[in-house]
Design a protein around this motif. Structure first.
Motif, mmCIF file in Angstrom:
data_model
loop_
_atom_site.group_PDB
_atom_site.id
_atom_site.type_symbol
_atom_site.label_atom_id
_atom_site.label_comp_id
_atom_site.label_asym_id
_atom_site.label_seq_id
_atom_site.Cartn_x
_atom_site.Cartn_y
_atom_site.Cartn_z
ATOM 1 N N GLU A 1 0.827 -1.206 0.000
ATOM 2 C CA GLU A 1 0.000 0.000 0.000
ATOM 3 C C GLU A 1 0.864 1.259 0.000
ATOM 4 N N LEU A 2 1.919 1.257 0.822
ATOM 5 C CA LEU A 2 2.808 2.412 0.865
ATOM 6 C C LEU A 2 3.588 2.553 -0.442
ATOM 7 N N ALA A 3 4.037 1.430 -0.996
ATOM 8 C CA ALA A 3 4.772 1.474 -2.264
ATOM 9 C C ALA A 3 3.893 2.027 -3.377
ATOM 10 N N ASP A 4 2.620 1.662 -3.350
ATOM 11 C CA ASP A 4 1.675 2.196 -4.337
ATOM 12 C C ASP A 4 1.536 3.711 -4.219
ATOM 13 N N ARG A 5 1.822 4.228 -3.026
ATOM 14 C CA ARG A 5 1.778 5.677 -2.792
ATOM 15 C C ARG A 5 3.177 6.293 -2.905
ATOM 16 N N GLU A 6 4.102 5.536 -3.506
ATOM 17 C CA GLU A 6 5.483 5.978 -3.758
ATOM 18 C C GLU A 6 6.256 6.222 -2.468
ATOM 19 N N LEU B 1 3.717 9.540 7.778
ATOM 20 C CA LEU B 1 2.750 9.513 8.868
ATOM 21 C C LEU B 1 1.330 9.775 8.375
ATOM 22 N N SER B 2 1.194 10.606 7.350
ATOM 23 C CA SER B 2 -0.134 10.908 6.832
ATOM 24 C C SER B 2 -0.694 9.773 5.986
ATOM 25 N N GLU B 3 0.178 8.927 5.432
ATOM 26 C CA GLU B 3 -0.251 7.868 4.519
ATOM 27 C C GLU B 3 -0.355 6.490 5.174
#
Length: 340
Positions: free
Chosen positions: A301-306, A336-338
Motif C-alpha cells: 500500500e505504501l509502495a503504491d503511494r510511492e 505519517l499521513s499515509e
C-alpha cells in the motif's frame, strides 16, 4: 593471542602483490614506474594504496592509530575479507546473532563457510552463553552488530565483553549506526582485546552512502593481514579526496544527527498512535522496527503511494515488521499521513 591459529594457511604464506606505489615512498621529479598516462589531469596517477593521508585524519577523529585502520569499499569489503583471511572453506564456521545484517550470511555462502545463527532473546537481547555454546573448535569468527540491524537496539555491553573474554577467535562488532547511540564505541577497547575488529562506515551519519567508504579498526597485526589480501588500489582517488574534505564538516554531520534523533523520537511517538501499528521497538539507530497488522499488505500500500519501506516480515523474530528509516521532517510527515 595466537592469531596464526585462525588464519587460512595459504594467507599465512601469501606473498602479496607489490604495486609501484608500495615500492617507492617520497618525492620524485619523474614517475615512470607504473605505466600510467604521464599527462597530468589530476587523476592520471594511481592513488595511495594505503590511503595514508586519509587514515591519519580519521585516526585523529576516532582517537586511534593510523596503523589500526583499514579502509574498504563500504563495510562489505572488510566483511568479505574477514572470511577470506580467517576461515577455511568447507572446514571452519562462524557464529552470528539472528536477526542481524544479511551480508554476514551472504559472504559466508560465497566463501562456502558454515554460518551458525543464534537467535536473540525477547526484545532482541544478546545472550552471551548461548553464543558461546554454539562455538566449537572450528569456529573462527563471531559476528555482532550493535546497534543491531534490523532491530535497532544496542547489544548489552557486559554480554559482549563476556564473548570477547570467552572466545579465543575473532570477534567483529559492526558499529554502522554508532553515531546515533550515546554509548561508548568499542574503538576504545582495541588495545584491550587483540581479537576485536570494529566496523564503522561513512554511509549513515556522514551521509556518504554513494561514496562507498567503510572502516575496519583492529590491532596492527590484523590490519596487516587486511592490507596483505585487499586489492592494491581498493579506494579510488576521488573517494579519498572527497572523504578527506568531508571530515572537516563534523559540525554539519552532528547537526544532521541531532535532527534525526529528534525525528526518531517523534516518529516513534506518532507511529505508536496509529491503529494499524502494533508495536514500535526502541531504537539506538537511524531507523525504527515497526510491527504492524499486515506487513506485506502495508508495504504494498505504501509502495503504491510511492513510499518505500523495508519489509522484514520473513526475517527471524520480525513477523509483520517494517523497517522504517528516519527521513527528513518533510518525508516523515508524508509517511505519517499515509500509513493509515
Amino acid at each position: 593471542m595466537n592469531l596464526s591459529k585462525f588464519i587460512r594457511q595459504n594467507i599465512l604464506s601469501l606473498a602479496p602483490y607489490s604495486c609501484a606505489r608500495d615500492e617507492f615512498k617520497g618525492n620524485a621529479r619523474v614517475f615512470v614506474d607504473a605505466n600510467e598516462n604521464p599527462f597530468s589531469n589530476g587523476y592520471n596517477r594511481y592513488p595511495d594504496p594505503l590511503q595514508i593521508a586519509l587514515k591519519e585524519k580519521i585516526a585523529k577523529l576516532k582517537r586511534v592509530r593510523p596503523s589500526q585502520i583499514m579502509l574498504g569499499n563500504g563495510s562489505d569489503e572488510p566483511i568479505d575479507l574477514v572470511y577470506r583471511i580467517f576461515t577455511e572453506p568447507q572446514k571452519d564456521n562462524v557464529v552470528a546473532i539472528a536477526p542481524s545484517y544479511g551480508m554476514y550470511g551472504v559472504c559466508a555462502d560465497i566463501n562456502n563457510v558454515e554460518y551458525r545463527k543464534v537467535v536473540l532473546e525477547e526484545g532482541f537481547a544478546l545472550n552471551a552463553d548461548k553464543v558461546l555454546a554454539a562455538v566449537d573448535e572450528n569456529t573462527h569468527v563471531i559476528w555482532l552488530c550493535s546497534p543491531n540491524n534490523p532491530s535497532g537496539n544496542l547489544l548489552n555491553r557486559a554480554e559482549i565483553e563476556k564473548i570477547l573474554k570467552g572466545f579465543e577467535g575473532i570477534v567483529v562488532i559492526d558499529e554502522a549506526y554508532a553515531d546515533f547511540s550515546s554509548e561508548e564505541s568499542w574503538l576504545n577497547s582495541l588495545d584491550k582485546y587483540e581479537n576485536l575488529i570494529v566496523l564503522q562506515t561513512f554511509s549513515k551519519a556522514w551521509g556518504l552512502a554513494g561514496v562507498r567508504c567503510g572502516m575496519a579498526f583492529a590491532s596492527e597485526e590484523i590490519i596487516g593481514y587486511f592490507n596483505k589480501v585487499k586489492y592494491p588500489y581498493n579506494i579510488n582517488l576521488l573517494t579519498q579526496e572527497f572523504v578527506f574534505k568531508k571530515l572537516d564538516e563534523v559540525a554539519e554531520k552532528e547537526k544532521q544527527v541531532k535532527i534525526l534523533l529528534e525525528q526518531r523520537a517523534r516518529m516513534s511517538a506518532e507511529l505508536s498512535k496509529k491503529s494499524r501499528v502494533k508495536k514500535v521497538y526502541p531504537s539506538d539507530a537511524n531507523f525504527l522496527l515497526v510491527e504492524v497488522d499486515d506487513a506485506n499488505a502495508m508495504y504494498k500500500e505504501l509502495a503504491d503511494r510511492e513510499i518505500v519501506t523495508r519489509n522484514r516480515n520473513n526475517v527471524t523474530l520480525c513477523k509483520n515488521c517494517l523497517r522504517i528509516t528516519v527521513g527528513t521532517p518533510e518525508e516523515n510527515d508524508i509517511l505519517l499521513s499515509e500509513i493509515q
